[in-house]
Design a protein around this motif. Structure first.
Motif, mmCIF file in Angstrom:
data_model
loop_
_atom_site.group_PDB
_atom_site.id
_atom_site.type_symbol
_atom_site.label_atom_id
_atom_site.label_comp_id
_atom_site.label_asym_id
_atom_site.label_seq_id
_atom_site.Cartn_x
_atom_site.Cartn_y
_atom_site.Cartn_z
ATOM 1 N N VAL A 49 0.835 -1.194 0.000
ATOM 2 C CA VAL A 49 0.000 0.000 0.000
ATOM 3 C C VAL A 49 0.869 1.243 0.000
ATOM 4 O O VAL A 49 2.047 1.201 0.331
ATOM 5 C CB VAL A 49 -0.989 0.053 1.193
ATOM 6 C CG1 VAL A 49 -1.952 -1.106 1.154
ATOM 7 C CG2 VAL A 49 -0.260 0.138 2.507
ATOM 8 N N VAL A 74 -13.595 4.000 0.374
ATOM 9 C CA VAL A 74 -12.840 2.753 0.443
ATOM 10 C C VAL A 74 -13.368 1.820 -0.641
ATOM 11 O O VAL A 74 -14.582 1.675 -0.818
ATOM 12 C CB VAL A 74 -12.965 2.107 1.845
ATOM 13 C CG1 VAL A 74 -12.346 0.718 1.848
ATOM 14 C CG2 VAL A 74 -12.311 2.993 2.892
ATOM 15 N N THR A 94 -7.773 1.768 0.074
ATOM 16 C CA THR A 94 -7.936 0.667 1.015
ATOM 17 C C THR A 94 -8.400 1.135 2.388
ATOM 18 O O THR A 94 -9.021 0.378 3.123
ATOM 19 C CB THR A 94 -6.629 -0.137 1.191
ATOM 20 O OG1 THR A 94 -5.619 0.720 1.712
ATOM 21 C CG2 THR A 94 -6.187 -0.745 -0.127
ATOM 22 N N GLU A 95 -8.082 2.398 2.732
ATOM 23 C CA GLU A 95 -8.482 2.909 4.044
ATOM 24 C C GLU A 95 -8.410 4.432 4.032
ATOM 25 O O GLU A 95 -7.475 5.006 3.481
ATOM 26 C CB GLU A 95 -7.539 2.349 5.116
ATOM 27 C CG GLU A 95 -7.957 2.642 6.525
ATOM 28 C CD GLU A 95 -7.078 1.943 7.560
ATOM 29 O OE1 GLU A 95 -7.359 2.119 8.751
ATOM 30 O OE2 GLU A 95 -6.121 1.244 7.185
ATOM 31 N N ARG A 130 -3.775 1.033 -2.630
ATOM 32 C CA ARG A 130 -3.056 -0.132 -3.137
ATOM 33 C C ARG A 130 -2.854 0.106 -4.622
ATOM 34 O O ARG A 130 -3.832 0.143 -5.388
ATOM 35 C CB ARG A 130 -3.840 -1.421 -2.904
ATOM 36 C CG ARG A 130 -3.119 -2.651 -3.489
ATOM 37 C CD ARG A 130 -3.699 -3.956 -2.996
ATOM 38 N NE ARG A 130 -3.265 -4.167 -1.617
ATOM 39 C CZ ARG A 130 -4.073 -4.142 -0.551
ATOM 40 N NH1 ARG A 130 -5.358 -3.963 -0.700
ATOM 41 N NH2 ARG A 130 -3.599 -4.340 0.660
#
Length: 159
Positions: A77, A102, A133-134, A153
């Motif tokens: 990431v 996300v 991803t977050e 990512r």
């Protein structure tokens, strides 16, 4: 409409202000019609003038900020840090959809959020394509320089 002298004066003042701030300035844009000023700083890892500096590889198994007691960040990431101190906005306006969520796929150059500092809106853009991803920061939260805003990512990267 502002005169050329007023625009030149404003431009000179903005350049002087930018030079007095810490860090390497990457880009400074001053527009006259409807007045817009954009300031973009280079990251500490990257000298001024090299790439937009919006993304950093996340360190593997290292502390990554105030939530460092959480799980280690996978090595595949990319951390998206705040380029300056300010207020993070996930959407262009309070009633608008967020720039990203996300799971969203993003393209290089796509806006991921905004950091407002001194009434200037500084877009946070992706340097490479990827998937969010977050998101670590909530809308309208204060952020510090270098604080990780979200993780991506990268797609198409041989990781």
């Amino acid at each position: 409409m502002p005169s050329d002298d007023a625009t030149r004066s404003l431009s000179d003042e903005v350049v002087e202000l930018a030079r007095s701030l810490p860090g390497g300035l990457r880009r400074l844009t001053v527009r006259s019609g409807d007045s817009a000023i954009e300031v973009e700083w280079a990251t500490e890892d990257q000298p001024a003038g090299e790439g937009s500096g919006a993304l950093h590889r996340a360190p593997v198994g290292r502390d990554t900020g105030p939530e460092a007691d959480g799980p280690a960040v996978p090595d595949d990431v990319v951390a998206v840090p705040a380029p300056l101190v300010g207020t993070f906005y996930i959407a262009p306006s309070p009633d608008a959809d967020p720039f990203v969520r996300v799971g969203d796929a993003v393209e290089a150059g796509q806006t991921l959020g905004i950091v407002e500092a001194m009434k200037l809106m500084n877009p946070i853009v992706a340097d490479e394509p990827g998937v969010v991803t977050e998101v670590l920061v909530g809308d309208a939260e204060s952020v510090e320089y270098g604080q990780v805003l979200m993780y991506l990512r990268p797609t198409g990267a041989g990781q």
